[in-house]
Enzyme design. Structure first.
Site, PDB file in Angstrom:
ATOM      1  N   SER A 124       0.756  -2.617  -7.678  1.00  0.00           N
ATOM      2  CA  SER A 124       0.211  -1.274  -7.899  1.00  0.00           C
ATOM      3  C   SER A 124       0.755  -0.312  -6.860  1.00  0.00           C
ATOM      4  CB  SER A 124      -1.311  -1.356  -7.757  1.00  0.00           C
ATOM      5  OG  SER A 124      -1.869  -0.083  -7.602  1.00  0.00           O
ATOM      6  N   TYR A 148      -9.228  -4.020  -2.740  1.00  0.00           N
ATOM      7  CA  TYR A 148      -8.393  -4.207  -3.932  1.00  0.00           C
ATOM      8  C   TYR A 148      -6.911  -4.068  -3.551  1.00  0.00           C
ATOM      9  CZ  TYR A 148      -5.721  -2.889  -8.069  1.00  0.00           C
ATOM     10  OH  TYR A 148      -4.742  -2.800  -9.037  1.00  0.00           O
ATOM     11  N   LYS A 152      -3.452  -6.781  -3.415  1.00  0.00           N
ATOM     12  CA  LYS A 152      -2.106  -6.587  -3.985  1.00  0.00           C
ATOM     13  C   LYS A 152      -1.041  -6.784  -2.901  1.00  0.00           C
ATOM     14  CE  LYS A 152      -3.193  -5.715  -8.233  1.00  0.00           C
ATOM     15  NZ  LYS A 152      -3.049  -6.799  -9.204  1.00  0.00           N
TER      16      LYS A 152
END
Ligand code: NAD
Ligand code: UFG
Length: 336
Positions: A124, A148, A152
């Site tokens: 992302s 989050y 990643k």
């Protein structure tokens, strides 16, 4: 060629399954349905007129995942499965770290044991943190502001280390900017749980009458009209990026990361206008304060993916709004 798709019942996964089947790949989906519905896969079959195999399984169940690999013997894996809500990750960090990181480690271990060494991973633009410089290139500094994003970034690091230790692996991380829109059939699309966090699903729900008014988070940024600017990319363009990555994966050496974005920034107000035009509905909105953790402007430099993968986003903001509206008005309650 057989592709195993983790998280294939989800938003981006289901659109990618359509493009995989259209391109002639055999598809095996592994998804625990924690944030999706099996109906999406029925719709994928309806759109393509082709079949796929589905295992309802959790990546945390190492032994079961291994059994699936031993039965299916896939050639490559596309790994979408993960939790993805920034706010929720701040509230429940351990859940995010366990699901996303342990799930990925299990997957990699099983792949290693079953000699499957081609992987495309959903990363992302969140890995660029609060980068103030646009357009964003792959070699910009990486950092994160929430659990989050940290998952990643950690997964990208793990994948790099795996390749460093054994160069027979071929791994591509695709760093998505803002995936939006839906398949043009109106049969599959984004189906968020509860109140949407992201702009486009919220706008669609205002248009269909499920929500009264959109809150626009700030109009005092240094942007074209003061509202936030993002690189909104049609989910079908994004899905096609995965097909290009698979086409090229045997030719790359080691680990590579690519931005998947359009290279074009669109503001919140511009998006509202485009959606009103596509839907013929008024989108009521009010300007409120900035959302904490937001940046003013973020858009990609997608030239590396263009040059090395031969991929480029072709669909416009008009296509995005038309297709998102078609999905929303035909499925006001999502897949339920
Ligand atoms: P999604 O929630 O619709 O799809 C993810 C799928 O993974 C769901 O079907 C869910 O049930 C499944 N899943 C989650 N944990 C699992 C586990 N432990 N075992 C098996 N299945 C599991 O999300 P999406 O929007 O399609 O996103 C797909 C991927 O792309 C995610 O990794 C996400 O972080 C990444 N991504 C999404 C966006 C975005 O804005 N949608 C942006 C950048 C990156
Ligand atoms: N916005 C509003 N009102 C809303 C929702 C969003 O004004 O109700 C604005 C935001 O302030 C921002 C723009 O619309 O300016 C886009 O917001 P989104 O929430 O749709 O997307 P983000 O760029 O904030 O977040 C996305 C992904 C995250 C990822 C992040 C960074 O959803 O998963 O990009 O890459 F972490």
């Amino acid at each position: 060629m057989k592709i195993l798709v983790t998280g294939g019942a989800g938003y981006i996964g289901s659109h990618t399954c359509v493009e995989l089947l259209n391109a002639g790949y055999e598809v095996v989906v592994v998804d625990n349905l924690m944030n999706s519905n099996e109906i999406s896969l029925e719709r994928v079959k309806k759109i393509t007129g082709k079949s796929l195999k589905f295992y309802q399984e959790d990546l945390l169940n190492y032994e079961e995942i291994k059994k699936i690999f031993l039965i299916e013997k896939p050639d490559s894996v596309i790994h979408f499965a993960g939790l993805k809500a920034v706010g929720e990750s701040v509230e429940k960090p351990l859940w995010y770290y366990e699901n996303n990181i342990v799930g990925t480690i299990n997957l990699i271990k099983v792949m290693k044991e079953t000699e499957v060494k081609n992987l495309v991973f959903s990363s992302s633009a969140t890995v660029y943190g609060l980068s103030k410089i646009v357009p964003i290139k792959e070699d910009f500094p990486l950092n994160t502001t929430n659990p989050y994003g940290a998952t990643k970034l950690m997964i990208e690091q793990i994948l790099m280390d795996v390749v460093n230790a054994d160069d027979s692996w071929k791994i591509i991380s695709l760093r998505y900017f803002n995936p939006v829109g839906a398949h043009k059939s109106g049969l599959i699309g984004e189906d968020p749980n509860g109140i949407p966090n992201n702009l486009l699903p919220f706008v669609s729900q205002v248009a269909v009458g499920k929500r009264d008014v959109l809150s626009v988070f700030g109009n005092d940024y240094d942007t074209v009209d003061g509202t936030g600017v993002r690189d909104f990319i049609h989910v079908v363009d994004l899905a096609l990026g995965h097909i290009k990555a698979l086409d090229k994966i045997d030719k790359i050496s080691g680990y590579k990361a690519y931005n998947l974005g359009t290279g074009r920034g669109v503001s919140v107000l511009q998006m509202i206008k485009a959606f009103e035009k596509a839907s013929g509905k008024e989108i009521k909105y009010k300007i409120v304060g900035r959302r904490s953790g937001d940046i003013g402007e973020s858009f990609a430099d997608p030239s590396l993916a263009n040059k090395e993968l031969g991929w480029k986003a072709n669909l416009t903001i008009e296509d995005i709004c038309k297709d998102a509206w078609n999905w929303q008005k035909n499925n006001p309650e999502g897949y339920k």
